[in-house]
Each structure stands twice: as C-alpha cells, then as structure tokens.
Design an enzyme around this catalytic site. Structure first.
Site, mmCIF file in Angstrom:
data_model
loop_
_atom_site.group_PDB
_atom_site.id
_atom_site.type_symbol
_atom_site.label_atom_id
_atom_site.label_comp_id
_atom_site.label_asym_id
_atom_site.label_seq_id
_atom_site.Cartn_x
_atom_site.Cartn_y
_atom_site.Cartn_z
ATOM 1 N N GLN A 1 -7.613 -5.254 8.852
ATOM 2 C CA GLN A 1 -6.556 -5.073 9.849
ATOM 3 C C GLN A 1 -6.901 -3.965 10.840
ATOM 4 O O GLN A 1 -6.014 -3.391 11.467
ATOM 5 C CB GLN A 1 -5.217 -4.788 9.161
ATOM 6 N N ASP B 1 -2.850 7.663 5.097
ATOM 7 C CA ASP B 1 -2.355 6.285 5.220
ATOM 8 C C ASP B 1 -2.995 5.614 6.437
ATOM 9 O O ASP B 1 -3.393 6.284 7.392
ATOM 10 C CB ASP B 1 -0.826 6.324 5.377
ATOM 11 N N GLU B 2 -3.077 4.287 6.426
ATOM 12 C CA GLU B 2 -3.600 3.499 7.565
ATOM 13 C C GLU B 2 -4.942 4.054 8.057
ATOM 14 O O GLU B 2 -5.161 4.225 9.253
ATOM 15 C CB GLU B 2 -2.584 3.482 8.723
ATOM 16 N N ARG C 1 1.328 -12.282 9.113
ATOM 17 C CA ARG C 1 2.711 -11.888 9.449
ATOM 18 C C ARG C 1 3.708 -12.918 8.903
ATOM 19 O O ARG C 1 4.902 -12.637 8.821
ATOM 20 C CB ARG C 1 2.907 -11.795 10.967
ATOM 21 N N LYS D 1 0.819 -1.214 0.000
ATOM 22 C CA LYS D 1 0.000 0.000 0.000
ATOM 23 C C LYS D 1 0.850 1.261 0.000
ATOM 24 O O LYS D 1 0.447 2.287 -0.564
ATOM 25 C CB LYS D 1 -0.941 0.016 1.194
ATOM 26 N N THR D 2 2.034 1.199 0.631
ATOM 27 C CA THR D 2 2.904 2.381 0.668
ATOM 28 C C THR D 2 3.291 2.797 -0.742
ATOM 29 O O THR D 2 3.370 3.985 -1.059
ATOM 30 C CB THR D 2 4.170 2.086 1.500
#
Length: 663
Positions: free
Chosen positions: A268, A237-238, A618, A46-47
């Site tokens: 998430q 972001d986030e 993870r 996503k970054t």
C-alpha cells in the site's frame, strides 16, 4: 573515578494482565526487544497490533516515558492510547505519542536555542510561508515582468520536497519541475534568503519541525543522547508512507538500542509523488540485519472472492514482501465483476444504473464508492449522476468543473460566447500579471463602454489593445487579444475543444506552471476537458451542460458537508484507509490505470499496481472492475482502448464477466 548506577524499573503494586485476543498475531506483539518489521496486510487490523504492543510493554514494566509512538495523525495516536487505557489500569500519560511533526515541535520548544531559536518561535502555516517567500522574492530583485518566476506557494512546495526527500535542488527540479531548471540559481538564492529571514523573525515552517530537529540531533550529540536514552522503545505506524527525513530521524533515535517496531504494508505504498520513500520499508531488513519480520495476513474486511482478486493483482510486483491475504468472513458466492463497456458514456450509465439497483437492495449510498486513478476520470460520471438525481460527494477534492483551473479556462470560452459576462471577463483578465481587482474593474468599465458603442465584434484586438493596462501586463494583454481573435474570429466562436486547447497553449500554460504546485495533474485535467468538450459542436450547448451540472450539484447541497446519503467519488489515493460495501473501479485501461506516465519504469509501474491493489481492498462485499473499449481522443473520432494490463494479470476464473447490452 565514576561509578555506574542503574535505576531499576518500578513494578506496579498490583498485578496487571492484558487479555490478548486469540486471533491476534501474538508473536509480533510479544517479540523480544530489537528491530521488528510488521507487514500488516490490508484489513488485517494493524492498529490492534500496535495497541497491544504498547500494552505488552507497559504490562512488562516499561515506563510510559520510555515509549515513543509515531503516527501520521494525532487522532490515530489518541485512539491507540485510548485503547491502551481500556486494556490496562495504568497511567500511560507520560508516553510520547503523535505525528512526526508534533514530536519535532515538542523537542524544538525545549532545545531550539541550540540552533538559535527561542522557545516562542512561530510555526508558519502554508499561507504565511507563501507570503514570506513572496516578500523574499521581491527583496531579491527578481522582476516577474522579465521571467515567469514561480509564485510563493510553488516555491514552498519545491523547498518542502528538497527537505523531505533530502535531494539536491537541481535533482528535484529536473525530476518534478523541469520547466524551472533555467531558474535554478535564482531559486537557490531565494531559498538561502528565506532561511535567513526565518531565523531573523524567529519563525519556522512545517518542514522545519523535522529538518531542524534532525539537524539539531546531528550537530549536538548531547541533546540526541538525551532522547536516545529516554525513548527506549520506538513504534512507527504506516511506515510505508514515511519519507527520507522521517526514516532518518527514527534511525538517529534508535541508533544505540535498536528497539524499533515499524508497522506497515509495502503493498500500500502509493505516495511517492508527495515524497514517501518506498525504500524505507523495503530495505528495513538491510538497515537492521537482525530485524525480525512478521506478516499479518488475516483480513477482517472483505469476502474471500475479493481477496483472491487482490492477491492475484499484486502478485506480479517483483519488489515486495510476499504475503497471501486470507479471509475471516464467509464466502458470498459472488465473484467480482469484470465489465467491458462501449465508451465512457456507457460506463457512466452502467455505474449509475447499478448504484440505483444497489440502493433498491438496501445498500446505503454512503456505503458505495466509485474509485478512479485521476480526478478527470469522473467527468462523465458526475454528469450522469447529476442527470439521474443521484447525490454524490467528492472525497478526492472539489467537483471537477468547480476546480480553479477548469473555471479559469472556461472563463475565456464564456467571454467569447457572451462578451457581456462580467464575472468571466474579470476572472480572465485577473489571470494576467499586474491586474488585480481594481484594475479588472476599470478594464470592465472600458470594455462595457466599448460594447455599448461598437455593436458586433469584428476584431478583439482592435478593442482590447486600445485599452490602457499596467506596463507589466502589456505583453500578456497583447497575447490575450490575439488568442481571443484566434478562438473567435470576427466574434464567432470556434468549437469548444479547439478554443480550450488554444487558450491553454497560448495563455494559461505559463500561468499554471508558475501558480500551481501540481501543474502536471492540472494540465492533464485541461487536456481531458478539451477531449470531453468534443461531444459538443456548439459553445452554448457546452456551457449549458456545465451550468446544468453545477446547478444540480448546488441544489443537492455542498459536496463535503451534506448529511444526506451520497455516493462517494474518490481517487484511489484519497480512499486509502477507507472501506465500502460496494466499490466500482473505473477507467481500467492502459494509459488511464495504469497512467501513461508510469509505463516507462518498473518502479513507477509497480506503484501503479499497488494503487490497483489498494482500490480492490477497499471493497467488503461487491467489486466491479469497469473499462470503456473506446474513448474520444485528442484528435477527431474514437480510439480503441486496451484493457488495463492489471486486469490481464488476474486469472479469468476469479472474475465474472458481465455482458452489457442496450434495450
């Protein structure tokens, strides 16, 4: 009569072009202006999407000063802008990028006078905030001798929740601090006095950077218009981790042009306990009906077998943007393992042994993680790793037995096991109101004299109640004496588990409520400490094991700063954003993961399922899902454990069942 005059955007003198990677979601990056919601799955990069969106805007002549990039860490903003600089030969220094709080600070420094603050205002850290609130409590005439009033840092946490959730104080207390509801009026009064004190001293706290910025925009339309015109393109972001006030701040700035891109993953969203609002991302299309929604479903992190389990794990959630993660990596033909163990001790032995095998297979210990729902789930594992000499570091905080509340309660046990333990005695008495270092030193001198004169202890009360204590300590001092008589009658200690339970219920519970912002989690730890100690019939054996694990850890080096290889032990919350070659998820039983507290409502259970999804994603190469079938209970004996309902939602063919036996 006025004339409308439009400034044309200055185009670069040289042609610039971004080379977009073929696998990038180009539709999201090059979308037309307007509201954009990008659902970026775990490990999907996503970054990169945000980075290339900024580059695309600059490439198309948008002035950097007209772009606002909001992130959750300043480091993230710097990294994104650094990547943009590598993509384009342009000066983007005019772009505003940083955390919500840093942007709020920048704006308040310019315009804080509109709210009565000078530009040189002080931003208090949490310690300063606690001290100021404590001073306000004193000036309000509240007598802690009469009521167990929350300490300054607990009040700071309460005030912070009120700001960030925008909930009324009464609602907040009822939901998160019900034991303080009888003190509602007094707490409200303290908050009002605290606000006045901040104004008088030209000081603000961390939450004010958001609250006062939003308040200024709402009260002063002229100032809000300045920033609406400046920030023509806003990127967040986030977004799934934003709270109510952060979403409101963004909505105020984007009110006129709606050129807002938010990037996140609803699957998430796991931080409601600290104020994050899941509704922000879920209802974005309702707040912006013309929003375009893009999904990024290519995962660059994990092997296909792990992603299939992740997709199945989140499927049962009703409230979500449905997506299907697909792997860019090739299959390893190794399915995630489902491992049923007899009890928590065997679970710890399995994890420790498998870690050593992985190390022999050239997997770096730093690339192995053991994840759990709650900190106390790692008690037995920490002991087992210490016994085997396997170095580990705690990502989720300090080691279990080194936590303040654990050491506080075990101090009582240490004193009755060894009345000459000066460190434990002083720690124990300083938990009482009105007893500081000097008084504790005086009490210890008197206690030491009593021991040298009186031989064996037949009654703790007889000795303690003859000692002078400050007036505000008298009532709790009597309670302490009676509690010691209860846990060690005639000087003979009861079983460790009984002692811990008695100390918590009689003395420590009230202290914990007033002094810790996360009281419920600490109480849960203490309950589990009592259960853990049931395996020790003798207090000296129990204390010896605690000393053993602490000394082994001390020899291995500090938990957080060791440069050597070490296995990572972490709560799932703390592991978000990290990745590892191998992940063990332990204690996958109903009541543990998902937690007991989450079983009452659908929203809470769905957040637990998202937490499970985060744990699974993870892992890059190997995943082990483990659960003990029996555990020690709060009463005597073992209790049968039901496997987590989350495990039952994963089709059998996606997992490999491991049968563990002993030689």
């Amino acid at each position: 009569m006025s004339r409308q005059y439009t400034l044309q955007r200055a185009h670069p003198s040289t042609s610039i072009h971004v080379d977009y990677p073929a696998e990038l979601n180009l539709a999201a990056v090059t979308a037309s202006p307007g509201p954009l919601l990008v659902i970026a799955g775990a490990g999907s990069g996503k970054t990169r999407t945000l980075t290339y969106r900024v580059a695309y805007l600059l490439e198309n002549g948008i002035d950097p000063r007209n772009i606002l990039l909001l992130t959750f860490t300043n480091k993230a903003a710097r990294e994104m802008l650094g990547r943009v600089a590598n993509l384009l030969p342009v000066d983007a220094s005019g772009l505003w990028g940083g955390t919500f709080h840093s942007i709020g600070n920048r704006i308040l420094r310019r315009h804080g006078s509109a709210l009565g603050y000078s530009s040189g205002f002080t931003i208090m850290d949490r310690e300063d905030q606690k001290d100021l609130i404590d001073a306000v409590v004193t000036s309000a005439g509240i007598d802690p001798k009469e009521i167990r009033f929350p300490k300054g840092d607990v009040l700071a946490e309460i005030f912070s929740f009120v700001v960030n959730t925008e909930d009324p104080m009464e609602k907040l207390l009822a939901e998160k601090f019900p034991y303080f509801l009888p003190l509602l009026d007094k707490i409200q009064d303290v908050r009002e006095r605290y606000e006045k004190k901040k104004k008088a001293t030209n000081s603000i706290d961390f939450d004010d950077l958001l609250q006062k910025t939003l308040s200024m925009f709402q009260q002063h339309e002229r100032i809000a218009d300045v920033y609406r015109r400046q920030f023509q393109f806003i990127l967040v972001d986030e977004y799934q981790d934003t709270n109510k006030i952060q979403a409101d701040l963004v909505d105020v700035l984007a009110r006129d042009h709606h050129n807002l891109m938010v990037v996140g993953d609803d699957a998430q969203s796991i931080y409601s306990w600290r104020g994050a609002n899941f509704q922000n991302i879920l209802e974005f299309p309702k707040r912006y009906p013309d929003a375009q929604v893009f999904k990024i479903e290519m995962n660059y992190r994990s092997v296909p077998e792990i992603l299939e389990v992740a997709n199945a794990a989140i499927a049962a959630n009703v409230r979500q943007f449905r997506k299907h993660l697909s792997a860019t990596r090739e299959s390893k033909a190794l399915k995630p393992a489902l491992v049923a163990l007899n009890d928590s001790g065997e679970q710890a032995q399995f994890v420790a042994q498998r870690i050593l095998e992985l190390r022999d297979e050239n997997v770096d210990l730093n690339d192995i993680a053991v994840l759990y729902r709650a900190h106390y789930h790692a008690i037995e594992l920490q002991l087992e790793l210490s016994r085997r000499g396997i170095p580990y570091q705690i990502t989720s905080g300090i080691r279990f037995f080194e936590q303040a509340h654990i050491k506080d309660v075990t101090a009582f046990v240490r004193v009755v096991a060894n009345p000459h333990d000066e460190v434990a005695f002083k720690r124990m008495v300083k938990l009482l109101p009105g007893i500081g270092n000097r008084t504790a030193e005086n009490l210890w001198s008197r206690w030491e004299n009593s021991l040298s004169e009186g031989g064996e202890i037949s009654s703790w009360s007889d000795r303690l109640l003859s000692m002078p204590v400050p007036a505000k300590s008298k009532k709790t001092w009597e309670q302490l004496a009676h509690t010691l008589d209860e846990i060690a009658p005639a000087g003979r200690p009861n079983m460790p588990s009984e002692m811990i339970t008695s100390v918590v219920e009689a003395v420590y519970d009230d202290y914990a409520k007033a002094n810790f912002t996360n009281y419920e989690l600490r109480r849960e730890d203490l309950n589990q400490l009592a259960i853990f100690s049931r395996q020790f019939k003798d207090v000296h054996e129990f204390l010896s094991q605690l000393a053993l694990i602490s000394n082994v850890d001390a020899e291995a080096g500090p938990a957080q700063t060791s440069d050597k290889e070490a296995v990572n032990l972490s709560s799932v919350h703390q592991a978000k954003g990290l990745e590892f070659h191998t992940v063990f998820v332990i204690w996958l039983t109903d009541g543990m993961f998902p937690s007991n507290r989450s079983l009452d409502t659908r929203d809470a259970l769905e957040e637990e399922r998202r937490l499970f999804y985060v744990a699974i994603t993870r892992a890059r190469d190997e995943l082990y899902l483990a659960y003990p079938q029996m555990r020690l209970s709060g009463g005597y004996g073992d209790v049968f454990q039901r496997p987590s309902r989350f495990l039952q939602e994963i089709p059998n063919e996606l997992l490999e069942s491991w049968q563990v036996s002993r030689r």
